[in-house]
Design a protein around this motif. Structure first.
Motif, PDB file in Angstrom:
ATOM      1  N   ILE A  65       0.839  -1.205   0.000  1.00 52.66           N
ATOM      2  CA  ILE A  65       0.000   0.000   0.000  1.00 52.66           C
ATOM      3  C   ILE A  65       0.869   1.249   0.000  1.00 52.66           C
TER       4      ILE A  65
ATOM      5  N   THR B 291       0.972   4.189  -2.945  1.00 56.06           N
ATOM      6  CA  THR B 291       0.645   5.598  -2.706  1.00 56.06           C
ATOM      7  C   THR B 291       1.833   6.497  -3.024  1.00 56.06           C
TER       8      THR B 291
ATOM      9  N   PRO C 239      -9.718   5.688  -0.040  1.00 58.51           N
ATOM     10  CA  PRO C 239      -8.839   4.579  -0.432  1.00 58.51           C
ATOM     11  C   PRO C 239      -9.443   3.661  -1.479  1.00 58.51           C
TER      12      PRO C 239
ATOM     13  N   TYR D 213      -2.543  -3.114  -5.122  1.00 57.81           N
ATOM     14  CA  TYR D 213      -2.900  -2.240  -4.000  1.00 57.81           C
ATOM     15  C   TYR D 213      -4.234  -2.653  -3.380  1.00 57.81           C
TER      16      TYR D 213
ATOM     17  N   ARG E  89      -5.045  -4.095   0.303  1.00 59.63           N
ATOM     18  CA  ARG E  89      -6.033  -3.491   1.210  1.00 59.63           C
ATOM     19  C   ARG E  89      -6.915  -4.565   1.827  1.00 59.63           C
TER      20      ARG E  89
END
Length: 393
Positions: free
Chosen positions: A21, A25, A41, A52, A56
């Motif tokens: 993650i 970002t 998100p 990603y 999550r």
């Protein structure tokens, strides 16, 4: 020793997912924060978006298991029960994250106990040691007279929301007359637009139906709000034309926001989806419903579908873009938890419901014997799918 090893394994999973993650970002120059000005998100896209999103889900699942394991089954069970907020009797609202759980008192147990139990299981609860998950939460509520007043009603104006607010108006009608409710509804609609962006980012909308095959056809975006989904489709598929239907005030706002380069292909029409649709001659038509039917019980969902039938010509279609409930335990617990929560929210606010694939098939068959599901596309990692429906006279 086994439990300690499990705790360490879960912690390592969270650390690994956090690294993915963080890398995503940083690469895409975005920030995860509690600041409402930052993107949510679930709406992020860019290089590595698939990894990603998988990270999550892995982090959410592992952190939920870790929390439940450290708290213990009993303490974690109590924490779920404590989420029911009971305000003073003068303001009888019973909320779980904005959902009027009071509906649990008016709907048969098979409609409330199972979703509550499944939601609890996604949060790490176990069925052993005598824990009675299905009845734990509803029994905390005072014994009001919902069941006596309405029974197992399918009416949108006889839901838990109506009892809690002491109103005979449906939620949307009520919001037109209550400033506090208008603010809540406005927030819901903004979340709905955000959710549509997430949906489009997954390409479910584009690849679940062959829009190109319509040629210069027309997409009737039923209750399409300000046209945000039609706009995305129009920019991607240049031959299609669009009619966005909604309340007159919503259509006026959509028209005012529409860019000039799309005015020749997108127009707005004030229309109630319970009213019969008119035929579109000389062009293939798709009547598109995104996130509509879950607000309604089967009784009204059938009426909505039947209103389209008089307009359908050979080759025309009805396309539903809706969440399709997965069978318990077949998707990530984090995804299933959100799905179960939405199911309870629709039930308590509107007497509506989220539906499984089998329930969609039953709904379509009940609406009209000539309606047939041609294809149901539901990506494995996403709850939202597209349902392509044909009509044979």
């Amino acid at each position: 020793m086994a439990e300690s090893a499990n705790i360490l394994a879960l912690a390592m999973q969270i650390t690994g997912a956090a690294q993915v993650i963080s890398d995503f970002t940083s690469t895409n120059n975005v920030t995860l924060s509690f600041d409402p000005r930052d993107p949510g998100p679930t709406t992020l896209s860019g290089p590595g978006a698939q990894a990603y999103n998988e990270a999550r889900m892995a982090a959410l699942d592992a952190s939920s298991k870790l929390s439940a394991l450290i708290m213990g089954n009993r303490a974690h069970h109590i924490s779920l029960c404590s989420q029911v907020q009971i305000p003073p009797p003068s303001r009888s609202r019973y909320l779980i994250g904005g959902s009027y759980l009071l509906a649990a008192r008016q709907i048969p147990p098979r409609r409330t106990h199972a979703p509550l139990a499944r939601d609890a299981l996604t949060r790490g609860h176990r069925r052993d040691r005598g824990t009675r998950l299905p009845r734990s939460i509803p029994l905390q509520l005072p014994h009001h007279r919902c069941a006596v007043k309405w029974g197992s009603s399918a009416e949108y104006d006889q839901a838990g929301f109506n009892f809690a607010e002491d109103t005979e108006l449906g939620m949307y009608e009520f919001s037109d007359r209550d400033k506090e409710a208008q603010g809540t509804l406005s927030t819901m609609l903004k979340c709905n637009v955000s959710a549509s962006t997430e949906l489009i980012a997954t390409d479910v909308l584009f690849h679940g139906f062959d829009w190109e095959a319509l040629g210069r056809g027309v997409v009737v975006d039923v209750t399409g709000s300000i046209g945000h989904v039609s706009i995305q489709l129009a920019r991607r598929i240049r031959k299609l034309h669009f009619i966005v239907q909604d309340f007159e005030s919503v259509c006026q706002r959509g028209e005012s926001l529409l860019h000039d380069d799309l005015r020749d292909r997108i127009r707005f029409q004030a229309k109630n989806f319970f009213d019969e649709q008119e035929k579109i001659p000389h062009q293939r038509a798709v009547y598109f419903f995104r996130g509509i039917l879950y607000n309604w019980s089967d009784k009204y969902a059938c009426r909505i579908l039947r209103a389209v039938i008089p307009a359908l010509k050979p080759g025309d279609r009805i396309v539903l873009c809706d969440q399709v409930l997965a069978q318990p335990g077949t998707v990530s617990p984090s995804v299933e938890r959100e799905m179960r929560f939405m199911d309870m929210t629709m039930l308590s606010n509107f007497n509506g419901q989220e539906r499984t694939a089998a329930q969609f098939e039953s709904l379509v068959a009940s609406a009209h014997s000539g309606l047939k599901i041609v294809q149901m596309t539901v990506p494995a990692a996403h709850a939202t799918g597209l349902i392509d429906i044909s009509f044979e006279r």
